[in-house]
Every structure is written in structure tokens, then in C-alpha cells.
Design an enzyme around this catalytic site. Structure first.
Site, PDB file in Angstrom:
ATOM      1  N   HIS A 121       0.828  -1.207   0.000  1.00 36.81           N
ATOM      2  CA  HIS A 121       0.000   0.000   0.000  1.00 36.81           C
ATOM      3  C   HIS A 121       0.866   1.262   0.000  1.00 36.81           C
ATOM      4  O   HIS A 121       2.081   1.203  -0.196  1.00 36.81           O
ATOM      5  CB  HIS A 121      -0.998  -0.043   1.150  1.00 36.81           C
ATOM      6  CG  HIS A 121      -1.691  -1.366   1.265  1.00 36.81           C
ATOM      7  ND1 HIS A 121      -2.616  -1.813   0.340  1.00 36.81           N
ATOM      8  CD2 HIS A 121      -1.538  -2.385   2.152  1.00 36.81           C
ATOM      9  CE1 HIS A 121      -3.028  -3.031   0.679  1.00 36.81           C
ATOM     10  NE2 HIS A 121      -2.382  -3.401   1.771  1.00 36.81           N
ATOM     11  N   GLU A 158      -1.720   0.448   8.143  1.00 35.26           N
ATOM     12  CA  GLU A 158      -0.849  -0.613   7.627  1.00 35.26           C
ATOM     13  C   GLU A 158       0.263  -0.047   6.767  1.00 35.26           C
ATOM     14  O   GLU A 158       1.406  -0.531   6.810  1.00 35.26           O
ATOM     15  CB  GLU A 158      -1.686  -1.600   6.809  1.00 35.26           C
ATOM     16  CG  GLU A 158      -0.899  -2.738   6.190  1.00 35.26           C
ATOM     17  CD  GLU A 158      -1.734  -3.597   5.256  1.00 35.26           C
ATOM     18  OE1 GLU A 158      -1.170  -4.551   4.688  1.00 35.26           O
ATOM     19  OE2 GLU A 158      -2.937  -3.301   5.067  1.00 35.26           O
ATOM     20  N   HIS A 213       3.076  -6.946   4.496  1.00 31.73           N
ATOM     21  CA  HIS A 213       1.709  -6.536   4.818  1.00 31.73           C
ATOM     22  C   HIS A 213       1.390  -6.856   6.276  1.00 31.73           C
ATOM     23  O   HIS A 213       2.158  -7.530   6.971  1.00 31.73           O
ATOM     24  CB  HIS A 213       0.702  -7.268   3.920  1.00 31.73           C
ATOM     25  CG  HIS A 213       0.781  -6.869   2.479  1.00 31.73           C
ATOM     26  ND1 HIS A 213       0.028  -5.850   1.955  1.00 31.73           N
ATOM     27  CD2 HIS A 213       1.545  -7.343   1.465  1.00 31.73           C
ATOM     28  CE1 HIS A 213       0.314  -5.711   0.670  1.00 31.73           C
ATOM     29  NE2 HIS A 213       1.239  -6.611   0.349  1.00 31.73           N
ATOM     30  N   GLU A 295       2.076 -11.617   5.673  1.00 32.99           N
ATOM     31  CA  GLU A 295       1.140 -10.916   6.555  1.00 32.99           C
ATOM     32  C   GLU A 295       1.701 -11.100   7.959  1.00 32.99           C
ATOM     33  O   GLU A 295       1.637 -12.193   8.535  1.00 32.99           O
ATOM     34  CB  GLU A 295      -0.256 -11.514   6.436  1.00 32.99           C
ATOM     35  CG  GLU A 295      -0.883 -11.417   5.052  1.00 32.99           C
ATOM     36  CD  GLU A 295      -1.497 -10.062   4.754  1.00 32.99           C
ATOM     37  OE1 GLU A 295      -1.398  -9.158   5.618  1.00 32.99           O
ATOM     38  OE2 GLU A 295      -2.080  -9.903   3.665  1.00 32.99           O
TER      39      GLU A 295
END
Length: 331
Positions: A121, A158, A213, A295
Site C-alpha cells: 500500500h 498498515e 503486509h 502478513e
């Protein structure tokens, strides 16, 4: 990784397609808080997407995490929504994080190796919803360019987490002699889109690539998982050559992540292995170099969030990733 990002003002400044069995073996028990959870070590020595539910949106109060031990700082979407496919290019600020990095060390075990780090992101994505909602071709289908990412319940995004860990990881890998490139370093207004994230690694001819992430699943869902590319051969996507090396990279990262952080594999995806294979993520489908997503934990679970917002824990997370990558690259 988030698929419907929160609306907040950010803080200022098994591998089922494989024919061979998993090589991650249960080797040790994490003491103390894990209370007997079995953990596994990666093959060899130390040196993007998530599977959780969509994130709930809402106004939140920002809370700055701890940043102890931090070095100096310089995803894929899930459900397709938004505008029709468009050739519009991703807007950039004047920078070149994808093509420039600090000089590699003169010597070290990773001298001559190139590692691409993809911080999931972008902190500015929430200001550019039309741009990040446009569709890009990921080989098997069309998907959103990017998403805003998730956040802790206190509002820490995040995108800030991924950049912080990416900076720490870059420092560790450069000390090992690697040339390190970031797909973005908060140096562009949004993005890059998931197809460009893959292309950056491909054009760099990376020896390894990792997309960082944090998940946004429901409270009570805890732990990390590493996402491996499945076999895809459709349109622009052809992962057949990278499935096996990516699985090895993922296993080594997962095993070293356990050892470095003391965190357990996910209790909600991966069947306790910490490894998940997916074929719907453009960042993996379009990669031609060994690549995995990690993650690191679930930002929407209070216990995991306490770890993710700790600078000391983020340093351990970067250390685990670094050791896994070095182990993979040294063979």
C-alpha cells in the site's frame, strides 16, 4: 493487507500445486506465551493480499506506535470494484525509489544479489480513491490497482507499518552486501499498482522479492502467514518457473520469522503451517522472480496490534525476514 481501507486521517509527520512435500519441519517449541504451540524452522540456517475478512471502515483516533530501534527512514485488492480498466498511469512524486537504493556493501554473503522489498500500500492511497480503484490486468482477471490498507483500531495504518519494516529490512540486507530496491518509499502520491509492483521486481532481475503486509481479519484471529504463488499460466501471468523457488523462499522466511519474533503461525489460515498458496494476487501472478507476501499479524486483534505497534518487535520481524532471505540466497 486490506481490501476496504478505513476512512481516517493518517498520523502526521501446501503449497498445494507443488509435488514435493513442505520442507518446513517442526523443530522447536516457542516458550512462554505460546504455551506449547509447535513451531517450525526453515530449511537451511538463518542467514503482498491477506486471507482475512474485509476490514471495517470508520473514523478512528490516530495513535503513534513505538519506534525504538528504528533505522532512519528516508497489495493487491480482493473484490474488484470501482472504475473500468484504464491506461492512466500511476501518479508519482519526484523520486525514484524503485530504481535507486543505497550502495551495496563492499563485501558480504549477499554481494551481487538484488532484493526487492514491496511495502504494501501507500500512505497517500486514501486521497486517490478513483486512481487506486481503476482496474489492471493480473493475468487471470482484472483487479483494482491498489487499496488503502487496513489499520489498528486506534488508527495506525498498515501503510506506515509496512514502510517502517521495509526500512529496517533494507538496512539489514544492505549490511549483508545486497543491493536493495523498494517499490515505493512514500515518494509518490499513490500506488504503485499491483502490476507495476511485480514489474519493478522483474525489471530489477531480483534474486528474491518480498511484499510486506499486515492483515485486517477479525479479533481473535492471530499470527503471521506467508503467501506463496500457485501455478498460473493465463494471459500475462506465468508463474510456473517461480513456484518452486518461491516456496523455498517462503518456507525459509516463515521458519526464521518464528525464531526471531516468537510469533506463532496464523490460527485462521494455513492450517497451522504459516504457509498459504494463492493464485489471485497480481503481485505474485505477474512476477517472474521468486517472490512471497508476508502478513506479519492481524492489526484488528488487540494482542497482535500490540506487537505490530512495537518498534522492538518490528525490528525482530525485519530480522526474521532478513535471515530467511539470506538463507534462501546462500542456498
Amino acid at each position: 493487507m486490506s481490501y476496504t481501507g478505513p476512512d481516517f486521517d493518517p498520523p502526521q509527520p501446501r503449497r498445494s500445486p507443488l509435488r514435493r512435500p513442505l520442507t518446513v519441519a517442526i523443530a522447536a517449541l516457542v516458550p512462554g506465551a505460546l504455551l506449547g504451540w509447535g513451531v517450525y524452522a526453515a530449511v537451511g540456517g538463518p542467514d503482498g493480499g491477506g486471507g482475512g475478512a474485509d476490514r471495517a471502515a470508520g473514523e478512528r483516533t490516530s495513535q503513534a506506535p513505538s519506534s525504538d530501534a528504528a533505522p532512519s527512514a528516508p497489495g493487491d485488492a480482493k473484490a474488484p470494484t470501482g472504475s473500468s480498466p484504464s491506461p492512466t498511469a500511476t501518479a508519482r512524486k519526484p523520486s525514484a525509489s524503485a530504481s535507486k537504493s543505497a550502495p551495496a556493501a563492499a563485501s558480504g554473503p549477499l554481494r551481487g544479489k538484488v532484493v526487492v522489498i514491496d511495502p504494501g500500500h501507500n500512505p497517500g492511497n486514501f486521497r486517490h480513491t478513483a486512481e487506486i480503484n481503476r482496474k489492471v490486468n493480473v493475468g487471470t482477471h482484472w483487479k483494482e490497482c491498489d487499496t488503502t490498507g487496513t489499520a489498528t483500531d486506534a488508527g495506525w495504518p498498515e501503510a506506515k507499518f509496512t514502510l517502517d519494516v521495509a526500512h529496517r529490512l533494507r538496512t539489514l540486507l544492505e549490511k549483508q552486501g545486497a543491493t536493495v530496491k523498494l517499490t515505493q518509499d512514500d515518494d509518490r502520491s499513490y500506488g504503485p499498482c499491483v502490476d507495476e509492483r511485480a514489474r519493478i521486481g522483474n525489471e530489477a532481475r531480483a534474486d528474491a522479492a518480498i511484499s510486506i503486509h499486515a492483515d485486517g481479519s477479525g479479533a481473535g484471529n492471530r499470527g503471521f502467514h506467508v503467501i506463496l504463488p500457485g501455478t498460473v499460466h493465463d494471459g500475462a501471468a506465468d508463474t510456473r518457473a517461480i513456484v518452486a523457488p518461491s516456496a523455498e523462499l517462503g518456507e525459509r522466511v516463515a521458519g526464521n520469522f518464528v525464531r526471531a519474533t516468537g510469533s506463532a503461525p496464523s490460527n485462521y489460515v494455513g492450517g497451522g503451517t504459516g504457509l498459504v498458496t494463492r493464485t489471485d494476487l497480481g503481485g505474485l501472478n505477474l512476477s517472474t522472480v521468486p517472490k512471497v507476501f508476508i502478513e506479519c499479524g492481524n492489526m484488528r486483534d488487540g494482542a497482535d496490534a500490540a506487537l505490530l505497534t512495537s518498534g522492538a518487535w518490528r525490528q525482530k520481524a525485519a530480522q526474521g525476514m532478513s535471515e530467511g532471505i539470506v538463507s534462501f540466497l546462500r542456498g
